[in-house]
Write an enzyme that holds these catalytic residues in place. Structure first.
Site, PDB file in Angstrom:
ATOM      1  N   ILE A   1       0.614  -1.248  -0.054  1.00 55.20           N
ATOM      2  CA  ILE A   1      -0.044   0.113  -0.210  1.00 55.20           C
ATOM      3  C   ILE A   1       0.825   1.387  -0.112  1.00 55.20           C
ATOM      4  O   ILE A   1       0.397   2.309  -0.006  1.00 55.20           O
ATOM      5  CB  ILE A   1      -0.995  -0.244   1.066  1.00 55.20           C
TER       6      ILE A   1
ATOM      7  N   LYS B   1       8.958  -0.877   2.166  1.00 57.65           N
ATOM      8  CA  LYS B   1       7.762  -1.103   1.660  1.00 57.65           C
ATOM      9  C   LYS B   1       6.521  -0.855   2.992  1.00 57.65           C
ATOM     10  O   LYS B   1       6.886  -1.405   3.940  1.00 57.65           O
ATOM     11  CB  LYS B   1       7.480  -2.199   0.838  1.00 57.65           C
TER      12      LYS B   1
ATOM     13  N   LYS C   1       5.366  -1.834   7.781  1.00 52.31           N
ATOM     14  CA  LYS C   1       6.566  -1.300   7.158  1.00 52.31           C
ATOM     15  C   LYS C   1       7.662  -2.364   7.101  1.00 52.31           C
ATOM     16  O   LYS C   1       7.881  -2.941   8.339  1.00 52.31           O
ATOM     17  CB  LYS C   1       6.762  -0.073   7.964  1.00 52.31           C
TER      18      LYS C   1
ATOM     19  N   ASP D   1      10.480  16.990   8.262  1.00 51.50           N
ATOM     20  CA  ASP D   1      10.197  16.787   6.785  1.00 51.50           C
ATOM     21  C   ASP D   1       8.414  17.080   6.694  1.00 51.50           C
ATOM     22  O   ASP D   1       7.927  15.982   6.213  1.00 51.50           O
ATOM     23  CB  ASP D   1      10.520  15.236   6.399  1.00 51.50           C
TER      24      ASP D   1
END
Length: 453
Positions: free
Chosen positions: A24, A31, A47, A141
């Protein structure tokens, strides 16, 4: 496409008590997989990081830091880390599954948000970042792509991969990171900066984007972009209220010493309008000992990993996965063209054979100037962004949702979100011949309407 990426479409995996499903999300070093806790039935985000990749890129310290930070921060507006597991070659981070998509997708669809709606998200963002700073954590970030929405439309801050945890005796940070358009001028100068003030700047850029639908600082070349950021050269559009304009100018002050602080933002009249304080439980005692244990190569502590391969055809998507792809439990959200906003993971339906779908995608992608990697009903399309400053990549995967009915899931893995939406619309136009739309829309067939094509 690497061997593991190519094989992903032809296998099923179980990690410990988690049944692992489709990808996803995807980044440079990890990933994110959809997974289900077999004991409770709860859906989670997993994750997955490769240990060798982490070591080869000298990312060990950064990954440890990210895991530690996500264990420390426990706030309703921050994606929650449930647990961390270690396999022989992989590290698995189990996260809260957020189903509402990216906040930026709302902007990509609507252009801009109403002021009251933008204020609500900004209030939740400031609450979350204020909490992080109270724990000595600076995100570094912040951008709309890292702001997610849950099924109730509440903000969730994600991606602490570039975050830093303040150390005693260290006043200024020195690493330049983050996305250029959202980065504070003092960060670009490489002279050291205060993490709190830098995060405040990024929050101001985000507020501007939410209300304007575009960036305050945007240029095709980096030197000009940096010059405008350093000078604080921007203007607010006419539809901004005086209160919002005043606050944004105080936030986007290029001088970090005179820039408004989070405490001052929380006292601002515009900010306090309709503000509802978040209710948090007591802080939990967080044990970080297991973070190091994840990286220790102790075989008897490895989580069990089981892989089964199918016959090489498209994966069959079960009903539970389909439900979790939608918002809440409304299956029509999976394909309804009248959705409030488009998720980054867009999709369409076809009655053509799976091999025909893949072949058509390959031909269309090549006409669009994209490089194609294809294996096992999963394709990766690669190119460069329109401004030639960054890579652009998408992954498409074919799923069987019913006999002779296939869903093609399209995911952005690199590049600008607005550019991705333009790409997706162009792709749909070029693939019109294989996209299926029911002639009559009934309660049943409404589930099988395309997302945005």
């Amino acid at each position: 496409m690497g061997g593991e990426e190519g094989m992903a479409a032809g296998r099923k995996k179980r990690v410990g008590r988690y049944e692992v499903g489709r990808t996803i999300g995807q980044g440079t070093f990890a990933k994110v997989k959809f997974a289900v806790d077999a004991d409770t039935g709860a859906a989670v985000a997993m994750k997955v990081l490769d240990k060798d990749t982490i070591l080869n890129h000298r990312m060990l310290h950064q990954i440890k830091r990210e895991i530690s930070i996500m264990k420390i921060v426990r706030h309703p507006n921050i994606v929650r880390l449930n647990e961390v597991l270690a396999g022989k070659t992989k590290i698995y981070i189990i996260l809260e599954l957020i189903t509402g998509g990216e906040l930026f997708d709302k902007i990509a669809r609507q252009g801009k948000l109403r002021e009251n709606e933008a204020r609500k998200y900004f209030q939740q963002l400031i609450d979350a970042i204020n909490y992080c700073h109270s724990k000595g954590v600076y995100h570094r970030d912040l951008k709309p792509e890292n702001l997610l929405l849950d099924s109730r439309g509440n903000l969730k801050v994600s991606d602490f991969g570039l975050s830093t945890l303040a150390q005693k005796g260290v006043g200024l940070l020195h690493t330049t990171c983050g996305t250029p358009n959202y980065v504070a001028p003092e960060v670009l100068s490489n002279n050291g900066y205060d993490g709190s003030a830098a995060d405040v700047w990024s929050c101001g850029v985000i507020l501007y984007v939410l209300m304007a639908g575009y960036l305050p600082f945007e240029e095709d070349d980096l030197p000009t972009l940096y010059d405008k950021i350093t000078a604080g050269q921007f203007s607010c559009p006419y539809w901004f209220s005086p209160g919002a304009t005043s606050l944004i100018h105080r936030i986007l002050d290029p001088n970090p010493k005179t820039r408004i602080t989070i405490e001052q933002i929380r006292e601002d009249t515009w900010f306090k309008k309709t503000y509802v304080a978040i209710k948090r439980g007591e802080d939990e005692n967080v044990d970080l000992d297991d973070v190091q244990a994840v990286f220790d190569n102790i075989e008897d502590k490895y989580v069990s990993e089981q892989v089964t391969h199918n016959d090489g055809g498209p994966l069959v998507m079960n009903a539970f996965e389909m439900i979790t792809l939608s918002q809440g439990l409304d299956l029509s959200a999976l394909f309804d063209r009248q959705q409030e906003f488009v998720k980054r993971q867009t999709r369409f339906v076809s009655r053509k054979p799976a091999k025909t779908i893949v072949a058509t995608i390959e031909v269309v992608a090549e006409t669009m100037g994209l490089k194609v990697h294809s294996q096992n009903y999963k394709l990766r399309l690669e190119g460069v962004s329109s401004n030639r400053m960054s890579p652009f990549a998408v992954v498409l995967q074919v799923f069987e949702v019913a006999p002779s009915l296939f869903m093609v899931d399209v995911r952005k893995v690199a590049g600008d979100t607005l550019e991705y939406h333009r790409f997706y619309k162009n792709l749909c136009n070029k693939m019109e011949s294989i996209i299926w739309r029911p002639i009559e829309v009934s309660a049943k067939s409404a589930l099988l309407r395309t997302a945005t094509c």
